[in-house]
Design a protein around this motif. Sequence first.
Motif, PDB file in Angstrom:
ATOM      1  N   THR A   1      -4.584  -1.676   8.450  1.00  0.00           N
ATOM      2  CA  THR A   1      -5.315  -2.681   9.220  1.00  0.00           C
ATOM      3  C   THR A   1      -5.960  -3.641   8.211  1.00  0.00           C
ATOM      4  OG1 THR A   1      -7.324  -1.320   9.202  1.00  0.00           O
ATOM      5  CG2 THR A   1      -5.853  -1.065  11.100  1.00  0.00           C
ATOM      6  N   GLY A   2      -6.721  -4.596   8.728  1.00  0.00           N
ATOM      7  CA  GLY A   2      -7.449  -5.495   7.828  1.00  0.00           C
ATOM      8  C   GLY A   2      -6.716  -6.794   7.582  1.00  0.00           C
ATOM      9  N   GLU A   3      -6.719  -7.222   6.325  1.00  0.00           N
ATOM     10  CA  GLU A   3      -6.114  -8.499   5.959  1.00  0.00           C
ATOM     11  C   GLU A   3      -4.598  -8.360   5.797  1.00  0.00           C
ATOM     12  OE1 GLU A   3      -7.677 -11.576   5.577  1.00  0.00           O
ATOM     13  OE2 GLU A   3      -9.299 -10.458   6.562  1.00  0.00           O
ATOM     14  N   VAL A   4      -3.884  -9.394   6.253  1.00  0.00           N
ATOM     15  CA  VAL A   4      -2.434  -9.432   6.070  1.00  0.00           C
ATOM     16  C   VAL A   4      -2.114  -9.702   4.604  1.00  0.00           C
ATOM     17  CG1 VAL A   4      -0.320 -10.692   6.648  1.00  0.00           C
ATOM     18  CG2 VAL A   4      -2.014 -10.223   8.433  1.00  0.00           C
ATOM     19  N   ASN A   5      -1.144  -8.957   4.075  1.00  0.00           N
ATOM     20  CA  ASN A   5      -0.657  -9.182   2.717  1.00  0.00           C
ATOM     21  C   ASN A   5       0.473 -10.213   2.768  1.00  0.00           C
ATOM     22  OD1 ASN A   5       0.032  -8.921  -0.021  1.00  0.00           O
ATOM     23  ND2 ASN A   5       1.428  -7.218   0.417  1.00  0.00           N
ATOM     24  N   GLU A   6       0.163 -11.452   2.436  1.00  0.00           N
ATOM     25  CA  GLU A   6       1.140 -12.535   2.581  1.00  0.00           C
ATOM     26  C   GLU A   6       2.369 -12.331   1.710  1.00  0.00           C
ATOM     27  OE1 GLU A   6       1.393 -14.997   4.679  1.00  0.00           O
ATOM     28  OE2 GLU A   6      -0.493 -14.576   5.714  1.00  0.00           O
ATOM     29  N   LYS A   7       2.205 -11.684   0.550  1.00  0.00           N
ATOM     30  CA  LYS A   7       3.365 -11.448  -0.307  1.00  0.00           C
ATOM     31  C   LYS A   7       4.366 -10.513   0.370  1.00  0.00           C
ATOM     32  CE  LYS A   7       1.357 -12.377  -4.854  1.00  0.00           C
ATOM     33  NZ  LYS A   7       1.067 -11.816  -6.205  1.00  0.00           N
TER      34      LYS A   7
ATOM     35  N   ASP B   1      -3.662   1.069  18.243  1.00  0.00           N
ATOM     36  CA  ASP B   1      -4.205  -0.291  18.150  1.00  0.00           C
ATOM     37  C   ASP B   1      -3.767  -0.969  16.856  1.00  0.00           C
ATOM     38  OD1 ASP B   1      -5.561   0.182  20.557  1.00  0.00           O
ATOM     39  OD2 ASP B   1      -7.339   0.946  19.512  1.00  0.00           O
ATOM     40  N   ALA B   2      -3.772  -0.210  15.764  1.00  0.00           N
ATOM     41  CA  ALA B   2      -3.345  -0.764  14.475  1.00  0.00           C
ATOM     42  C   ALA B   2      -1.873  -1.182  14.525  1.00  0.00           C
ATOM     43  CB  ALA B   2      -3.572   0.254  13.364  1.00  0.00           C
ATOM     44  N   PHE B   3      -1.047  -0.361  15.181  1.00  0.00           N
ATOM     45  CA  PHE B   3       0.375  -0.684  15.295  1.00  0.00           C
ATOM     46  C   PHE B   3       0.590  -1.961  16.103  1.00  0.00           C
ATOM     47  CE2 PHE B   3       4.450  -0.363  17.597  1.00  0.00           C
ATOM     48  CZ  PHE B   3       5.320  -0.328  16.518  1.00  0.00           C
ATOM     49  N   VAL B   4      -0.137  -2.098  17.196  1.00  0.00           N
ATOM     50  CA  VAL B   4       0.035  -3.284  18.047  1.00  0.00           C
ATOM     51  C   VAL B   4      -0.387  -4.549  17.287  1.00  0.00           C
ATOM     52  CG1 VAL B   4      -0.683  -4.412  20.192  1.00  0.00           C
ATOM     53  CG2 VAL B   4      -0.187  -1.961  20.172  1.00  0.00           C
ATOM     54  N   LYS B   5      -1.447  -4.462  16.486  1.00  0.00           N
ATOM     55  CA  LYS B   5      -1.863  -5.604  15.679  1.00  0.00           C
ATOM     56  C   LYS B   5      -0.795  -5.964  14.659  1.00  0.00           C
ATOM     57  CE  LYS B   5      -4.411  -8.823  13.957  1.00  0.00           C
ATOM     58  NZ  LYS B   5      -4.542 -10.108  14.705  1.00  0.00           N
ATOM     59  N   TYR B   6      -0.258  -4.962  13.996  1.00  0.00           N
ATOM     60  CA  TYR B   6       0.840  -5.160  13.047  1.00  0.00           C
ATOM     61  C   TYR B   6       2.045  -5.795  13.746  1.00  0.00           C
ATOM     62  CZ  TYR B   6       5.165  -3.183  10.937  1.00  0.00           C
ATOM     63  OH  TYR B   6       6.440  -2.966  10.474  1.00  0.00           O
TER      64      TYR B   6
ATOM     65  N   GLY C   1       0.820  -1.202   0.000  1.00  0.00           N
ATOM     66  CA  GLY C   1       0.000   0.000   0.000  1.00  0.00           C
ATOM     67  C   GLY C   1       0.853   1.250   0.000  1.00  0.00           C
ATOM     68  N   MET C   2       0.212   2.379  -0.157  1.00  0.00           N
ATOM     69  CA  MET C   2       0.910   3.659  -0.135  1.00  0.00           C
ATOM     70  C   MET C   2       1.257   4.049   1.301  1.00  0.00           C
ATOM     71  SD  MET C   2       1.292   4.963  -3.240  1.00  0.00           S
ATOM     72  CE  MET C   2       1.183   6.775  -3.264  1.00  0.00           C
ATOM     73  N   SER C   3       2.409   4.688   1.456  1.00  0.00           N
ATOM     74  CA  SER C   3       2.824   5.214   2.755  1.00  0.00           C
ATOM     75  C   SER C   3       2.811   6.731   2.709  1.00  0.00           C
ATOM     76  CB  SER C   3       4.230   4.729   3.118  1.00  0.00           C
ATOM     77  OG  SER C   3       5.212   5.487   2.408  1.00  0.00           O
ATOM     78  N   ILE C   4       2.964   7.352   3.872  1.00  0.00           N
ATOM     79  CA  ILE C   4       3.014   8.812   3.915  1.00  0.00           C
ATOM     80  C   ILE C   4       4.227   9.343   3.162  1.00  0.00           C
ATOM     81  CG2 ILE C   4       1.625   9.084   5.997  1.00  0.00           C
ATOM     82  CD1 ILE C   4       4.216   9.434   7.603  1.00  0.00           C
ATOM     83  N   TRP C   5       5.278   8.528   3.056  1.00  0.00           N
ATOM     84  CA  TRP C   5       6.453   8.985   2.325  1.00  0.00           C
ATOM     85  C   TRP C   5       6.255   8.908   0.818  1.00  0.00           C
ATOM     86  CZ3 TRP C   5      10.425  12.032   2.797  1.00  0.00           C
ATOM     87  CH2 TRP C   5      10.757  12.469   4.080  1.00  0.00           C
ATOM     88  N   ASP C   6       5.439   7.984   0.344  1.00  0.00           N
ATOM     89  CA  ASP C   6       5.067   7.999  -1.071  1.00  0.00           C
ATOM     90  C   ASP C   6       4.323   9.297  -1.385  1.00  0.00           C
ATOM     91  OD1 ASP C   6       5.899   5.263  -1.894  1.00  0.00           O
ATOM     92  OD2 ASP C   6       4.418   4.652  -0.411  1.00  0.00           O
ATOM     93  N   THR C   7       3.356   9.609  -0.551  1.00  0.00           N
ATOM     94  CA  THR C   7       2.560  10.821  -0.750  1.00  0.00           C
ATOM     95  C   THR C   7       3.431  12.074  -0.675  1.00  0.00           C
ATOM     96  OG1 THR C   7       0.631   9.730   0.216  1.00  0.00           O
ATOM     97  CG2 THR C   7       0.584  12.130   0.118  1.00  0.00           C
TER      98      THR C   7
ATOM     99  N   TRP D   1       5.486  -1.274   7.036  1.00  0.00           N
ATOM    100  CA  TRP D   1       4.124  -1.570   7.494  1.00  0.00           C
ATOM    101  C   TRP D   1       3.152  -1.698   6.312  1.00  0.00           C
ATOM    102  CZ3 TRP D   1       1.844   1.845  12.036  1.00  0.00           C
ATOM    103  CH2 TRP D   1       0.568   1.375  12.406  1.00  0.00           C
ATOM    104  N   PRO D   2       3.228  -0.810   5.276  1.00  0.00           N
ATOM    105  CA  PRO D   2       2.277  -0.945   4.163  1.00  0.00           C
ATOM    106  C   PRO D   2       2.466  -2.205   3.323  1.00  0.00           C
ATOM    107  CG  PRO D   2       3.283   1.248   4.193  1.00  0.00           C
ATOM    108  CD  PRO D   2       4.062   0.389   5.121  1.00  0.00           C
ATOM    109  N   ARG D   3       3.604  -2.893   3.474  1.00  0.00           N
ATOM    110  CA  ARG D   3       3.746  -4.188   2.789  1.00  0.00           C
ATOM    111  C   ARG D   3       2.972  -5.285   3.522  1.00  0.00           C
ATOM    112  NH1 ARG D   3       7.041  -3.722  -1.416  1.00  0.00           N
ATOM    113  NH2 ARG D   3       8.924  -2.439  -1.219  1.00  0.00           N
ATOM    114  N   ILE D   4       2.815  -5.119   4.830  1.00  0.00           N
ATOM    115  CA  ILE D   4       2.153  -6.140   5.637  1.00  0.00           C
ATOM    116  C   ILE D   4       0.643  -5.876   5.693  1.00  0.00           C
ATOM    117  CG2 ILE D   4       2.172  -7.349   7.847  1.00  0.00           C
ATOM    118  CD1 ILE D   4       4.854  -7.396   6.201  1.00  0.00           C
ATOM    119  N   PHE D   5       0.288  -4.631   5.957  1.00  0.00           N
ATOM    120  CA  PHE D   5      -1.112  -4.193   5.953  1.00  0.00           C
ATOM    121  C   PHE D   5      -1.213  -2.999   4.997  1.00  0.00           C
ATOM    122  CE2 PHE D   5      -0.929  -6.267  10.148  1.00  0.00           C
ATOM    123  CZ  PHE D   5      -2.095  -7.039  10.111  1.00  0.00           C
ATOM    124  N   PRO D   6      -1.577  -3.225   3.748  1.00  0.00           N
ATOM    125  CA  PRO D   6      -1.599  -2.136   2.766  1.00  0.00           C
ATOM    126  C   PRO D   6      -2.486  -0.959   3.180  1.00  0.00           C
ATOM    127  CG  PRO D   6      -1.732  -4.257   1.668  1.00  0.00           C
ATOM    128  CD  PRO D   6      -1.837  -4.541   3.132  1.00  0.00           C
ATOM    129  N   GLN D   7      -3.523  -1.233   3.962  1.00  0.00           N
ATOM    130  CA  GLN D   7      -4.397  -0.169   4.455  1.00  0.00           C
ATOM    131  C   GLN D   7      -4.149   0.142   5.935  1.00  0.00           C
ATOM    132  OE1 GLN D   7      -6.381   1.526   2.234  1.00  0.00           O
ATOM    133  NE2 GLN D   7      -5.241   0.209   0.820  1.00  0.00           N
TER     134      GLN D   7
END
Length: 448
Positions: free
Chosen positions: A90-96, A141-146, A31-37, A82-88
């Motif tokens: 939170t939500g589903e893990v990106n296995e790739k 909370d999102a960070f702790v899940k990650y 997913g996109m990160s703040i540094w991409d933006t 982090w955006p490689r693991i959770f592109p958004q």
Amino acid sequence: MAKLEFPQDFVWGTATASYQIEGAYQEDGRGMSIWDTFSHTPGKVVNNDNGDVACDSYHRYEEDIALLKKLGVKAYRFSIAWPRIFPQGTGEVNEKGLDYYRRVVDALIAAGIEPCATLYHWDLPQALQDKGGWANRDTIDAFVKYAEVMFNAFDGKIKQWITFNETWCVSFLSNYIGAHAPGNTDLQLAVTVAHNCMVAHGEAVKKFRALGTKGEIGTTHNLYWFEPYTTKPEDVAAAHRQRAYNNEWFMDPTFKGSYPQFMVDWFAAKGVTVPIQPGDMETISQPIDFIGVNFYSGGFGRYKKDEGLFDCEEVQIGFDKTYIGWNVYADGLYKVLSWVKDTYGDTPIYITENGACYDDVLTPEGTVHDLERAEYYKKHFIQCHRLIESGVPLKGYFAWSLLDNFEWAEGYNKRFGIVYTNYETLERFPKDSYYFIQQVIKDSGFEV
């Protein structure tokens, strides 16, 4: 000549960060990160550079690990995007995304190199920034899940974890000074972000312990040694405020569970408060296994009304400077780590970054004679030896950086690597400083 010998178990390493080296910003579900933006926003980065390709380490990690092995390091500090693991966020893990880091970690272990992973080195998922970023406590909370996903995925393989890299940069540099993503200029926002990041650190440590994850966990603060130009009380107080901005503001909560009151009062006079909720300080001050310190520079200051945030004017006293304009103050490393031990006790210390930026030239023969950088390292290694001999629990040193890379708002204009990156061909060329460090590791020391 005297030889300065380091303990056999001293951890020599080098370090990088995901956004600075990986590239592949739209590959395999990232997913996109703040540094991409931020980097894609005209005028935010020198030459409008970005990290879309960077060093292309996403595809060339095996080449980089071969350089690490040849260097002889015991450990490699890298960060996870982090955006490689959770592109958004939170939500589903990106296995790739997970698979990429599995390949990196397995290759490091196969090369006999211990992986040291930083969970957050500034590339927040843009989707979370859109909801307020670190000013929104939901991001905690999102960070702790990650973090939980990473602890479970790499339990037993990654034995050293760093929660945050340089919370001062995440907060003040990025949200008050505005030089880094997301580029805000609001002091209250910066103080809020700093606090929430430290709470997120503490919650991640609690999760690490609750899971029974094998290994060690700590955090990294960038410390700066700032001294008063004179013994006048107003100069002493001004320099202390300037230093505490980097040091006590982050170290006191980490180790003492409280903010320095003189700084709280200073911020309050500017209408800024710390948004502490019940239980926050106990969470922030969870016991950690080590403290990471990033050290680059220091200086001298004196009182000057309305100068900067702390009525403090820096006074130039003749330091040599690196190409990025920072004072070369190796003795400051000895002073700041001695201060850490004296103030906060015997928690093991790792220098998780230290290095220098110079204007390197690649010769037609493929060599880089960066004698100034080699000398910079030598001066700082001497201080490391002094610290160890003085009883400071310094356990390791990670040189910044393995590669020339995307230097944040400076783009590709500033080089910190011990390996030269040709950004057109992406070829790597070890510099003289690489071979100097290689020899120091091989000999467990050097002569002075």
